[in-house]
Design a protein around this motif. Structure first.
Motif, short mmCIF file in Angstrom:
data_model
loop_
_atom_site.label_atom_id
_atom_site.label_comp_id
_atom_site.label_asym_id
_atom_site.label_seq_id
_atom_site.Cartn_x
_atom_site.Cartn_y
_atom_site.Cartn_z
N GLU A 133 -12.42 13.68 -1.22
CA GLU A 133 -12.96 13.60 0.25
C GLU A 133 -14.47 13.57 0.22
N PRO A 134 -14.89 12.25 0.57
CA PRO A 134 -16.46 11.96 0.74
C PRO A 134 -17.04 12.96 1.50
N LEU A 135 -18.57 13.38 1.17
CA LEU A 135 -19.08 14.38 1.69
C LEU A 135 -20.17 13.87 2.36
N PRO A 136 -20.64 14.25 3.74
CA PRO A 136 -21.80 13.73 4.51
C PRO A 136 -23.28 14.13 3.81
N LYS A 137 -24.08 13.34 4.28
CA LYS A 137 -25.53 13.42 3.65
C LYS A 137 -25.70 14.83 3.91
#
Length: 300
Positions: free
Chosen positions: A168-172
């Motif tokens: 799952e991509p992580l936000p900045k």
């Protein structure tokens, strides 16, 4: 009317000079190409009086300049993958990252008044990223800081980085997403670092990052990071046990000294004693004979 004639007469040498001067132009002086593709470096003779002008191509380097096309033929490695197109343009096939740089098209026209002209073409080669190297700590205690690193050095333009946890991509910034409200991390998309100010149990998972630019992308292998609870009670208990053992040893040694155990052992140890002299025996020591023993009844 007279003024117009005088103006024409004055401009005639200038017009004649321009007509007799060789001029170059290019359809694109900043070409961009992907690695392993073909590219045309455009160089067009706009005007010339010479039927067979001399054409040369050079690659301008920071330390040296090398010939690409000279004496009517390609030079060096260029002979295998470069040709002239439309008489003056340079066509390069299977472009590599080593080909990027400034190329100079030079034309010499002996029949022209201004016999020489040149134009520079700046070639940019975009390179797809390779699999980046990722560094992820295997285990981190709850509440401690942690930094995960991702780096790739081949891609051009320089790639940007995206971190993933359990695919799952992580936000900045974890604060910008309700899903990661219990985390405290930031992602630097330029340097590829994922930084936790205080890791939590929910941060446990499989991590990987992807490096990408306008040519393509590549990712590193997944790495597991475990976040564990720090057993404070167990650590304190272990320290107390060690201190208790040391205290007991110290007390035992003190008691042994008070009871004289060490002194008794010292007296019972083997030591050399001078043998006692028998009663009635006197010793006279001489340098030659050593001890001479005689009884008290001995009469000279």
């Amino acid at each position: 009317m007279a003024l117009g004639r005088w103006t024409l007469l004055l401009l005639l040498p200038v017009l004649r000079y321009r007509i007799l001067a060789v001029e170059l132009s290019s359809q694109n002086v900043q070409p961009v190409v992907q690695e392993f593709q073909n590219v045309e470096l455009s160089c067009v003779i706009s005007s010339t009086k010479s039927a067979n002008p001399r054409i040369e191509w050079k690659k301008i380097g920071a330390k040296e300049t090398s010939y690409v096309y000279y004496d009517s033929k390609m030079q060096g490695d260029w002979a295998k993958r470069a040709t002239l197109h439309s008489r003056t343009s340079l066509m390069i096939s299977n472009v590599t990252r080593a080909d990027r740089g400034v190329y100079r098209c030079e034309v010499v026209a002996p029949d022209d008044t201004n016999i020489g002209a040149e134009i520079n073409i700046n070639l940019t080669v975009h390179v797809k990223p390779v699999a980046p190297k990722c560094r992820v700590p295997q285990s981190v205690p709850v509440g401690k800081s942690a930094t995960l690193h991702c780096q790739e050095k081949e891609g051009f333009p320089e790639p940007t980085y995206t971190w993933y946890r359990n695919s799952e991509p992580l936000p900045k910034d974890s604060k910008t997403s309700p899903k990661f409200v219990n985390s405290s991390f930031t992602v630097n998309s330029k340097t590829g670092t994922l930084t936790f100010s205080e890791v939590q149990k929910g941060d446990t998972g499989r991590y990987h990052c992807i490096a990408s630019n306008n040519v393509g992308s590549a990712q590193c292998e997944e790495h597991e990071m475990e976040v564990y609870d720090l057993n404070i009670a167990g650590i304190v208990g272990g320290v107390l046990v060690v201190l208790t053992v040391l205290l007991l040893i110290t007390v035992g040694i003190c008691c042994a000294y008070r009871k004289g155990i060490f002194a008794a052992n010292k007296q019972n140890g083997n030591s050399y004693k001078t043998p006692a002299k028998p009663d009635g025996v006197n010793y006279i020591r001489t340098d030659e004979e050593g001890d001479f023993r005689h009884k008290s009844s001995f009469v000279i």
